[in-house]
Design an enzyme around this catalytic site. Structure first.
Site, short mmCIF file in Angstrom:
data_model
loop_
_atom_site.label_atom_id
_atom_site.label_comp_id
_atom_site.label_asym_id
_atom_site.label_seq_id
_atom_site.Cartn_x
_atom_site.Cartn_y
_atom_site.Cartn_z
CG HIS A 1 47.50 -32.11 29.51
ND1 HIS A 1 47.21 -33.45 29.30
CD2 HIS A 1 48.74 -32.09 30.06
CE1 HIS A 1 48.21 -34.19 29.72
NE2 HIS A 1 49.16 -33.39 30.18
CB VAL B 1 39.68 -32.43 27.87
CG1 VAL B 1 38.71 -31.54 27.12
CG2 VAL B 1 40.89 -32.71 27.01
CG HIS B 2 43.75 -34.39 29.30
ND1 HIS B 2 44.67 -34.37 28.27
CD2 HIS B 2 42.69 -35.08 28.82
CE1 HIS B 2 44.19 -35.00 27.21
NE2 HIS B 2 42.99 -35.44 27.52
N PRO B 3 42.24 -32.54 33.68
CG PRO B 3 40.33 -31.69 34.71
CD PRO B 3 40.79 -32.56 33.58
#
Lengths: 208, 517
Positions: free
Chosen positions: B289, B451-453
């Site tokens: 993201h 911030v969204h792996p």
């Protein structure tokens, strides 16, 4: 407005990244990692003046009483000079705005880097070597960065910031982030921005 | 020293207090204490099983969160906030410490879109995970975390700009739901909540796990999953002194190992452990993201650092239809001074002059619901390597998103908007925006943050295309489960925390059953 396009190349890159048979822990062993490759390029760039760099790490005098936790003397001096320019105060209507030296930004960077992994310290050292010895040549100055006048230092830093090399731009962003962390961490800078700062531990009269 | 982790002996323990090498014999060991790990640990303990969790970072409480960026970045973030993709184009902010990323996130709670779950069933052989299948888990998690909508009176000025922009343009938008109770609206959520208002893993799930008998070890870094190629047998770990120096060896022998160290940490640990990987998919499929920001300058003060950071969204450019070219999610994004200074282009006195407009800035971010497939590798120096080369299709989405942010800010009344770049692109009208050539938008040219792996150990019933089954158990190594964002076969297009919590709860019965032997 016109947007970036070109799905075919993107799909190719994605497929390429997903393909291959690198299995388990061995996946890193048999391949040259891009990080290493980029590191090699950086090293080549920096050490294009390797002989120069090796000789010129001498002759950097630390301020009296200064001890270092992570940086070498020459690295500290380069950070100090870069911080003065990167965090140069806008004193157009306020002569009291502190400088990077007032807030010991270089000292903060030294302390911060002491907590970083060795590989990060090494990468910063390479980048500082590039700024000190190679970037000035590219900007038309036959002198170390740390010996240039302020206006010329600005030219050198601007050339690195706008470099065609993604790696060098990323290096500049990293140094800039460290310098601004050292600068804007200090409550004395918050009033400049109109920022009232943390509520936790806020002094009765506000942060100053 | 050897000890068992029997149920009923729950505690938070610190690796820095360990005095010598330690061996634990338990039913299950969980690596990581964020959304997924905390739920798995709790469910194991509530089932009466002996369970320990290992967390590489520190155990902090609300008293430690002083709202200062320079103090909280090293305490709460991986690599002190400096983690990035291998090419350093995208900064990747991930949590470190007990509670994981739930400690620093902004509390967004959106369920996994039904269309995404449907896609996973159709294209990735994921079974038993339809919206209906997951509804009980979502319901339970949302109760546990007291999830509720952030109503208009709690919306800060920066979020109001987004609402105003959406309404002026007739674009789809709406309020978001959060897990917060007793919020003081201080605006420092991303630096940990000093008021204990975040209903997160640190405050809710882990104390419940400990109350049920689980042990949580902080300062203990898992270095290898122990296995014989067919069964997991435990975890080898190192206890640190709190400053990163090794202090003792920790060996946990267990029938079940749960990886919950994030899509980055779990995959890197799995790769370091030499797990069988006949599909070649281990570590692959990384989604992030990635997002960029646009700042608008307003005549009046916005002071976006005050109040709840992200309470409104714009979904006008977001579709979950397969093959959609609308893959951008827009939310407000306001940084404190250090973060803002790093994002603003340039340096020197001109940079400071721009920083002095800080109170008058409104800032939005466009995150790409990405198709780019990246990879996590185990780095030579122990740090994970994130390889991620954004596709041109995703770059086009990023450009679309930044343009949409600019439109929204102009519609909300901005005097001008700036896309941070070298040189910065500034426009003062829609006409100028429409004339702007956005081909400059690409990684390295604009600052990007993720911030969204997700992905990297994706689930599915076909061992040829997935790493773990639809129960979360490794296809080849029995007793090894995944309980974090690694599971997701594609990008969610939504903040992942509530999906991670819910999948952990949904899959927990399989973990418990295996741990019972």
């Amino acid at each position: 407005m016109r947007e970036a396009s070109g799905k075919a190349a993107g799909a190719g890159a994605s497929a390429s990244a997903s393909a291959g048979a690198g299995a388990g822990a061995g996946a890193t062993a048999g391949r040259i990692s891009r990080r290493r490759l980029l590191g090699g390029v950086a090293a080549a760039l920096v050490l294009g003046g390797a002989g120069i760099a090796l000789v010129r790490t001498r002759g950097y005098a630390l301020p009296e009483g200064r001890t270092l936790a992570a940086l070498t003397a020459w690295q500290f001096i380069v950070v100090q000079h870069a911080a003065r320019r990167i965090a140069a105060p806008d004193r157009a209507d306020d002569a009291s705005i502190p400088s990077a030296d007032d807030l010991d930004v270089a000292g903060f960077v030294d302390g911060w880097m002491a907590r970083m992994p060795a590989a990060v310290r090494r990468d910063l050292g390479r980048f500082l070597g590039y700024v000190e010895h190679v970037a000035p040549l590219g900007a038309g100055h036959a002198s170390r960065f740390s010996r240039l006048p302020a206006a010329a230092q600005d030219e050198v830093l601007a050339s690195v910031e706008a470099s065609s090399s993604d790696l060098l731009r990323a290096g500049f962003d990293g140094l800039k982030s460290l310098v601004f962390m050292g600068y804007y961490r200090d409550p004395r800078t918050w009033g400049i921005l109109g920022y009232d700062g943390p509520l936790v531990n806020r002094p009765r009269g506000g942060w100053r | 020293m050897s000890a068992d982790g029997g149920a009923g002996a729950g505690a938070f323990l610190r690796g820095r207090d360990v005095t010598g090498d330690l061996t634990l014999d338990v039913d299950a060991v969980v690596v990581g204490t964020g959304a997924g790990g905390s739920v798995a640990l709790r469910e194991l303990a509530r089932a009466g099983l002996s369970a320990v969790a290992l967390e590489e970072g520190a155990w902090s409480t609300s008293r430690d969160f002083d709202q200062r960026e320079d103090h909280m970045l090293p305490l709460l973030f991986q690599e002190a906030g400096g983690r990035a993709t291998e090419d350093m184009a995208i900064r990747v902010l991930q949590g470190r410490g007990v509670g994981g990323s739930t400690v620093h996130n902004t509390n967004l709670c959106k369920r996994t879109p039904a269309a995404i779950l449907d896609l996973w069933a159709r294209r990735h052989a994921v079974s038993g995970a339809s919206a209906a299948d997951l509804a009980p888990a979502f319901d339970a998690i949302e109760r546990d975390l007291s999830v509720s909508e952030i109503t208009a009176p709690m919306r800060n000025a920066n979020n109001e700009l987004l609402r105003k922009g959406c309404e002026a343009l007739g674009w789809r938008g709406g309020p978001l739901r959060h897990n917060r109770v007793g919020c003081q609206q201080s605006g420092f959520c991303e630096l940990g909540c000093a008021y204990d208002a975040k209903q997160n893993a640190l405050k809710v799930m882990l104390p419940q796990a400990v109350a049920a008998g689980a042990r949580v070890y902080s300062d203990v870094e898992a270095v290898r999953v122990l296995h014989d190629g067919a069964r997991a047998t435990g975890v080898e770990a190192i206890a640190h002194d709190g400053a990163g120096a090794p202090r003792a060896r920790v060996t946990v022998r267990a029938r079940v190992v749960v990886l919950a160290a994030s899509a980055v940490g779990s995959a890197a640990l799995a790769r370091r452990s030499g797990l069988p990987d006949p599909s070649g998919q281990l570590g692959r499929g990384l989604r992030l993201h990635p997002g960029g920001v646009v700042a608008g300058r307003f005549a009046r003060a916005i002071e976006g650092w005050h109040g709840i950071p992200q309470s409104y969204e714009c979904t006008e450019h977001l579709s979950f239809d397969e093959g959609s070219d609308r893959r951008v999610w827009i939310v407000p994004a306001f940084a404190h001074p250090i973060g803002a200074a790093a994002e603003l282009p340039g340096f020197g006195a001109a940079h400071m002059a721009a920083m002095r407009t800080y109170p008058n800035l409104g800032v939005l971010t466009a995150m790409v619901h990405d198709e780019t497939s990246g990879e996590v590798l185990a780095g030579d120096d122990g740090r994970p390597v994130l390889r991620y080369a954004m596709t041109d299709a995703d770059r086009a989405q990023l450009a679309r998103g930044l343009a949409a942010c600019a439109r929204l800010l102009l519609a909300a009344g901005a005097e001008h908007v700036t896309i941070p770049a070298i040189p910065p692109r500034r426009v003062s009208s829609v006409a100028e925006l429409e004339a702007l050539d956005l081909s400059f938008v690409r990684p390295h040219a604009v600052p990007l943050t993720a911030v969204h792996p997700m992905g990297t150990m994706r689930m599915g019933d076909d061992p040829k295309t997935s790493v773990v089954s639809s129960t979360g158990e490794h296809h080849q190594v029995k007793g090894l489960f995944v309980s974090d964002g690694s599971l997701f076969p594609t990008s969610l297009g939504a903040p992942p925390q509530i999906s991670i919590y819910a999948f952990a709860l949904h899959l927990a019965p399989h973990v418990v059953a295996r741990a019972r032997g």
